[in-house]
Design a protein around this motif. Structure first.
Motif, PDB file in Angstrom:
ATOM      1  N   ILE A   8      77.906  25.263  70.106  1.00  0.00           N
ATOM      2  CA  ILE A   8      79.270  24.761  70.170  1.00  0.00           C
ATOM      3  C   ILE A   8      79.268  23.756  71.303  1.00  0.00           C
ATOM      4  O   ILE A   8      78.947  24.095  72.442  1.00  0.00           O
ATOM      5  N   ALA A 103      82.849  30.714  71.075  1.00  0.00           N
ATOM      6  CA  ALA A 103      83.765  30.565  69.936  1.00  0.00           C
ATOM      7  C   ALA A 103      85.213  30.765  70.354  1.00  0.00           C
ATOM      8  O   ALA A 103      86.130  30.332  69.656  1.00  0.00           O
ATOM      9  N   CYS A 127      78.945  23.315  65.238  1.00  0.00           N
ATOM     10  CA  CYS A 127      78.986  24.770  65.371  1.00  0.00           C
ATOM     11  C   CYS A 127      78.723  25.380  64.003  1.00  0.00           C
ATOM     12  O   CYS A 127      78.916  24.740  62.973  1.00  0.00           O
ATOM     13  N   ASP A 131      80.393  30.809  63.994  1.00  0.00           N
ATOM     14  CA  ASP A 131      81.163  30.510  65.201  1.00  0.00           C
ATOM     15  C   ASP A 131      82.588  30.074  64.845  1.00  0.00           C
ATOM     16  O   ASP A 131      83.551  30.462  65.504  1.00  0.00           O
ATOM     17  N   TRP A 132      82.733  29.254  63.805  1.00  0.00           N
ATOM     18  CA  TRP A 132      84.056  28.804  63.364  1.00  0.00           C
ATOM     19  C   TRP A 132      84.919  30.008  62.968  1.00  0.00           C
ATOM     20  O   TRP A 132      86.080  30.097  63.349  1.00  0.00           O
ATOM     21  N   GLY A 135      85.972  31.913  66.008  1.00  0.00           N
ATOM     22  CA  GLY A 135      87.090  31.234  66.667  1.00  0.00           C
ATOM     23  C   GLY A 135      88.406  31.584  65.994  1.00  0.00           C
ATOM     24  O   GLY A 135      89.425  31.824  66.646  1.00  0.00           O
TER      25      GLY A 135
END
Length: 173
Positions: A8, A103, A127, A131-132, A135
């Motif tokens: 990221i 994240a 990313c 990770d998305w 988040g």
């Protein structure tokens, strides 16, 4: 163009200095927030579609963590982000800067952006899909608390929580 598998991006040169996540607040493992989420669900019964949100948390809480800790702000909500002429101009409330799940910084995508600009941001980030999604999970966890906790004391924050939850649900979560 391929993306690196677990990065990221950050423009900060501030490293963690070898310090790991302390265990307090957001930023570690999602499943460790189950007690808080139970409180949020219980306090939101009269405000939100809690059964649907519980099912969603059941999926989000299982997202594994693969990226190492990074220094994060941890609270990138509208009130902490300054925008001028449609561009980021500054970030407030950096007293909580600490090592945590990188994240966590992606909550800004859900708190600040509607679908189209969020999708542009997503296309430009380096990313992983995991990770998305993490988040999104952190934005969900934060928003669930904001809706009921700030309902009377800070209605704008409660509305932000509702708006973020609506964005997450509309995303097909």
């Amino acid at each position: 163009m391929s993306r690196p598998s677990s990065h990221i991006p950050t423009r900060s040169a501030t490293g963690t200095g070898g310090r790991p996540f302390s265990g307090g607040g957001r930023g570690g493992e999602l499943c460790r927030h189950d007690a808080w989420m139970r409180t949020c669900f219980d306090r939101s019964e009269h405000l939100l579609d809690v059964p649907a949100l519980r099912r969603l948390w059941g999926r989000l809480r299982e997202l594994p963590r693969e990226t190492p800790d990074a220094m994060v702000h941890g609270d990138l909500i509208p009130g902490n982000v300054l925008v001028r002429a449609g561009r980021l101009a500054g970030v407030l409330d950096v007293g909580g800067l600490r090592p945590a799940d990188p994240a966590l910084e992606l909550v800004a995508a859900w708190h600040l952006l509607d679908e189209r600009p969020r999708s542009v941001l997503r296309e430009r980030l380096i990313c992983t899909e995991l990770d998305w999604q993490r988040g999104k999970a952190w934005a969900f966890e934060q928003s669930m608390g904001a809706v009921w906790y700030y309902l009377d004391s800070f209605p704008a924050m409660s509305r932000m929580g509702r708006r973020t939850l609506a964005r997450i649900l509309a995303d097909g979560a």
